[in-house]
Write a protein that holds these residues in place. Sequence first.
Motif, mmCIF file in Angstrom:
data_model
loop_
_atom_site.group_PDB
_atom_site.id
_atom_site.type_symbol
_atom_site.label_atom_id
_atom_site.label_comp_id
_atom_site.label_asym_id
_atom_site.label_seq_id
_atom_site.Cartn_x
_atom_site.Cartn_y
_atom_site.Cartn_z
ATOM 1 N N LEU A 1 0.868 -1.178 0.000
ATOM 2 C CA LEU A 1 0.000 0.000 0.000
ATOM 3 C C LEU A 1 0.906 1.231 0.000
ATOM 4 C CD1 LEU A 1 -2.565 -1.177 2.725
ATOM 5 C CD2 LEU A 1 -2.821 -1.317 0.244
ATOM 6 N N PRO A 2 1.333 1.708 -1.156
ATOM 7 C CA PRO A 2 2.384 2.732 -1.217
ATOM 8 C C PRO A 2 1.902 4.156 -0.961
ATOM 9 C CG PRO A 2 1.752 2.074 -3.428
ATOM 10 C CD PRO A 2 0.997 1.178 -2.492
ATOM 11 N N ARG A 3 0.617 4.412 -1.122
ATOM 12 C CA ARG A 3 0.135 5.790 -1.081
ATOM 13 C C ARG A 3 -0.359 6.168 0.306
ATOM 14 N NH1 ARG A 3 -3.637 5.688 -6.387
ATOM 15 N NH2 ARG A 3 -4.678 7.356 -5.218
ATOM 16 N N ALA A 4 -0.119 7.426 0.697
ATOM 17 C CA ALA A 4 -0.470 7.912 2.029
ATOM 18 C C ALA A 4 -1.931 8.352 2.089
ATOM 19 C CB ALA A 4 0.438 9.086 2.413
ATOM 20 N N ASP A 5 -2.536 8.093 3.267
ATOM 21 C CA ASP A 5 -3.864 8.627 3.599
ATOM 22 C C ASP A 5 -4.928 8.243 2.585
ATOM 23 O OD1 ASP A 5 -2.758 9.865 5.883
ATOM 24 O OD2 ASP A 5 -2.053 11.521 4.638
ATOM 25 N N GLU A 6 -4.858 6.985 2.143
ATOM 26 C CA GLU A 6 -5.857 6.428 1.242
ATOM 27 C C GLU A 6 -6.586 5.290 1.957
ATOM 28 O OE1 GLU A 6 -6.590 7.352 -1.792
ATOM 29 O OE2 GLU A 6 -4.855 8.435 -2.618
ATOM 30 N N TRP A 7 -7.827 5.073 1.577
ATOM 31 C CA TRP A 7 -8.581 3.946 2.117
ATOM 32 C C TRP A 7 -8.085 2.623 1.559
ATOM 33 C CZ3 TRP A 7 -11.623 2.845 5.964
ATOM 34 C CH2 TRP A 7 -12.374 3.842 6.576
ATOM 35 N N ALA A 8 -8.080 1.607 2.405
ATOM 36 C CA ALA A 8 -7.940 0.215 1.978
ATOM 37 C C ALA A 8 -9.158 -0.535 2.488
ATOM 38 C CB ALA A 8 -6.661 -0.404 2.530
ATOM 39 N N THR B 1 -4.369 4.451 5.176
ATOM 40 C CA THR B 1 -2.915 4.263 5.168
ATOM 41 C C THR B 1 -2.236 5.484 5.771
ATOM 42 O OG1 THR B 1 -2.847 5.101 2.899
ATOM 43 C CG2 THR B 1 -2.960 2.717 3.194
ATOM 44 N N ASP B 2 -2.368 5.607 7.091
ATOM 45 C CA ASP B 2 -1.837 6.767 7.805
ATOM 46 C C ASP B 2 -0.681 6.396 8.728
ATOM 47 O OD1 ASP B 2 -3.117 5.343 9.762
ATOM 48 O OD2 ASP B 2 -4.549 6.908 10.300
ATOM 49 N N ASN B 3 -0.168 5.147 8.629
ATOM 50 C CA ASN B 3 0.807 4.663 9.601
ATOM 51 C C ASN B 3 1.837 3.776 8.894
ATOM 52 O OD1 ASN B 3 2.042 4.226 12.051
ATOM 53 N ND2 ASN B 3 0.480 2.838 12.837
ATOM 54 N N PRO B 4 2.980 4.344 8.464
ATOM 55 C CA PRO B 4 3.967 3.555 7.723
ATOM 56 C C PRO B 4 4.458 2.351 8.517
ATOM 57 C CG PRO B 4 4.489 5.900 7.646
ATOM 58 C CD PRO B 4 3.406 5.740 8.665
ATOM 59 N N GLY B 5 4.580 1.213 7.834
ATOM 60 C CA GLY B 5 5.111 0.030 8.511
ATOM 61 C C GLY B 5 4.717 -1.251 7.819
ATOM 62 N N GLU C 1 2.967 -0.785 4.284
ATOM 63 C CA GLU C 1 2.292 0.502 4.128
ATOM 64 C C GLU C 1 3.313 1.635 4.005
ATOM 65 O OE1 GLU C 1 -0.799 3.084 6.928
ATOM 66 O OE2 GLU C 1 -0.788 0.893 7.010
ATOM 67 N N ARG C 2 3.274 2.328 2.877
ATOM 68 C CA ARG C 2 4.142 3.483 2.639
ATOM 69 C C ARG C 2 5.617 3.075 2.760
ATOM 70 N NH1 ARG C 2 0.553 7.950 5.911
ATOM 71 N NH2 ARG C 2 2.482 9.175 5.823
ATOM 72 N N TYR C 3 5.991 2.129 1.910
ATOM 73 C CA TYR C 3 7.329 1.521 1.912
ATOM 74 C C TYR C 3 8.431 2.569 2.035
ATOM 75 C CZ TYR C 3 11.284 -1.300 0.194
ATOM 76 O OH TYR C 3 12.492 -1.945 0.070
ATOM 77 N N ASP C 4 8.350 3.663 1.268
ATOM 78 C CA ASP C 4 9.438 4.639 1.199
ATOM 79 C C ASP C 4 9.678 5.363 2.518
ATOM 80 O OD1 ASP C 4 9.779 3.966 -1.439
ATOM 81 O OD2 ASP C 4 8.637 5.664 -2.232
ATOM 82 N N GLU C 5 8.729 5.304 3.453
ATOM 83 C CA GLU C 5 8.877 6.001 4.734
ATOM 84 C C GLU C 5 9.313 5.074 5.862
ATOM 85 O OE1 GLU C 5 5.447 8.608 5.589
ATOM 86 O OE2 GLU C 5 4.772 8.122 3.560
ATOM 87 N N ILE C 6 9.342 3.773 5.628
ATOM 88 C CA ILE C 6 9.576 2.822 6.717
ATOM 89 C C ILE C 6 11.032 2.795 7.153
ATOM 90 C CG2 ILE C 6 9.453 0.389 7.362
ATOM 91 C CD1 ILE C 6 7.092 0.104 5.434
#
Length: 586
Positions: free
Chosen positions: A454-461, A522-526, A548-553
Amino acid sequence: MKSSLFSTLLSIVAVTARSVPSFLARDSVSPSLSASASLSTSSSSACTGNTASSRDQWCSYDINTDYTTVVPDTGVTREYWFDLEQATVAPDGRSRFALAINGSIPGPTIEADWGDTVVVHVNNNLPSSVKNGTSIHFHGIRQYHTNPSDGVVSITQCPTAPNTTITYKWRATQYGSTWYHSHIGLQAWQGVFGGIKINGPASANYDEDKGFIFLNDWDINTVDELFDSAQTDGPPELDTALINGMNVFGSDGAVNQTGARWNTSFTEGESYRFRLVNAACDTHFKVMIDNHTMTVIANDLVPIEPYNTSVLDIAMGQRYDIIVHADKASIAKNFWLRAIPQEACSENQNTNNIRGIVYYGTSPSTPTTKPYSYTDSCQDEAMSDLVPIINPYTLTSNPFYNESEPVSLGTNEKSYFRWKLNSTSMHVTWEDPTLLEIYRNHTSFTNTSGVVQLPRADEWAFIVIETTLSVPHPIHLHGHDFVVLSQGSGTYTAGNITTNNPPRRDTAMLPANGHLVIGFVTDNPGAWLMHCHIGWHTEEGFAMQFIERYDEIRDLIDYDSFHSNCQNWDKYQSGKEFAIEDDSGV
């Protein structure tokens, strides 16, 4: 198969969590963790709490404060030291091997105030001669931007080897009741668990907090000893269950009955808060106190509009906060508190004798009260009853991820049962956790790791979980509270969702021959695990993970401590046959 988009969709603001330490706590004042951009913190001195007539207050905050965006800045760190040890215990009067934290089962309660920072040091003092790696997962704690402290082997850490120590650090952004437990193999159900109490406001008044009521299934054989039969013959029938680590074994009045019952005293006219936790491996309970009504004020770590019930369903991994009014002394002086395994999904030899005593007066005696009537079933409390106090949702029409995840059961090459979710039976490796792969900038993962990116921030899953089998499952998601959009029998019908302030929690039942539809933002990288909380099923692969949000982990990982823990594990298990992994890895 992919389900069609919902006709109406929600947008959510993240929920945060808080916890509290109990005995053996060493409190110190330290700078608070820096706030994330999506959380505002307000500076204030540590809150002195509330009173019996003002439970909805918490210093300058109250039950209507949106804790998904506001967290008190207490500047307080609560620090705990846990020693994990081998023990001989006799909770129902029958002696057997177990594992304990600081010599007790359940282990010490972590207690904190809403907004505190919690630090837990875990010393693995288990014998090094057997397979004894460990971890501690803080169940329901959001770990907001602290994913490496989620405590899941093969996902967020390597196992912590015997004779070594690991430290976890997280912020209590929620408040309420939850628990911690080991997250390697079946170790949690060997005794490695305890409560987390995070002080904050409540949605109804009460006079006294009575603390935790832990419900555990139990057997004279350990869960490790029973696992082989679970893999070939299905879940075994367990001997009994415990209430706060206590119960009797054998019929009342029998000369060979052993053990003792948990009990608690009531004073007529007072009201009491209890924090219920189902910490069982494979038992769904209905809970009641004869002749008394329970007012439910929270599910998991979510404060809800209070509602009354005489019988409460609680699945594995779930928590409910209840208030009981002591107003029945004119009827009797002693009442049964009953935790009844539901035979629709739980096999237990002691179904009618898992009981504690609530008494008025100076000492307990055997009650003669009768239970409320109920229907044997394994389901959640009605969605219409679980109404969150805070409703931070707005509408959206574009979820990034919207998938169906069918549940199925098969066997592996050894003819052992293996569950599948996301068309995969999870098998991940202790020595190569997901976070290590991410730190190394690896972007491909094994087919058996169950990874969804889930690469994108603050999106619904949105996740549609469905089963055609006659077995219900408690589904737990790490790192998030999710909204329960639909839950029921049969196949999910696209568009049939609840959009008006739906229940929010971290563990919900997938009904037998039914569906569960959940959503999170997707508000919590990890790297976050989602799995069935039946111990046998997790071991047998019923799990998947969201990256979730691979680039920020990568920036969240303290590589030196992470790598040191993995090096200790590599050194410990090198060349040892007993360190061979024979389960899902989580």
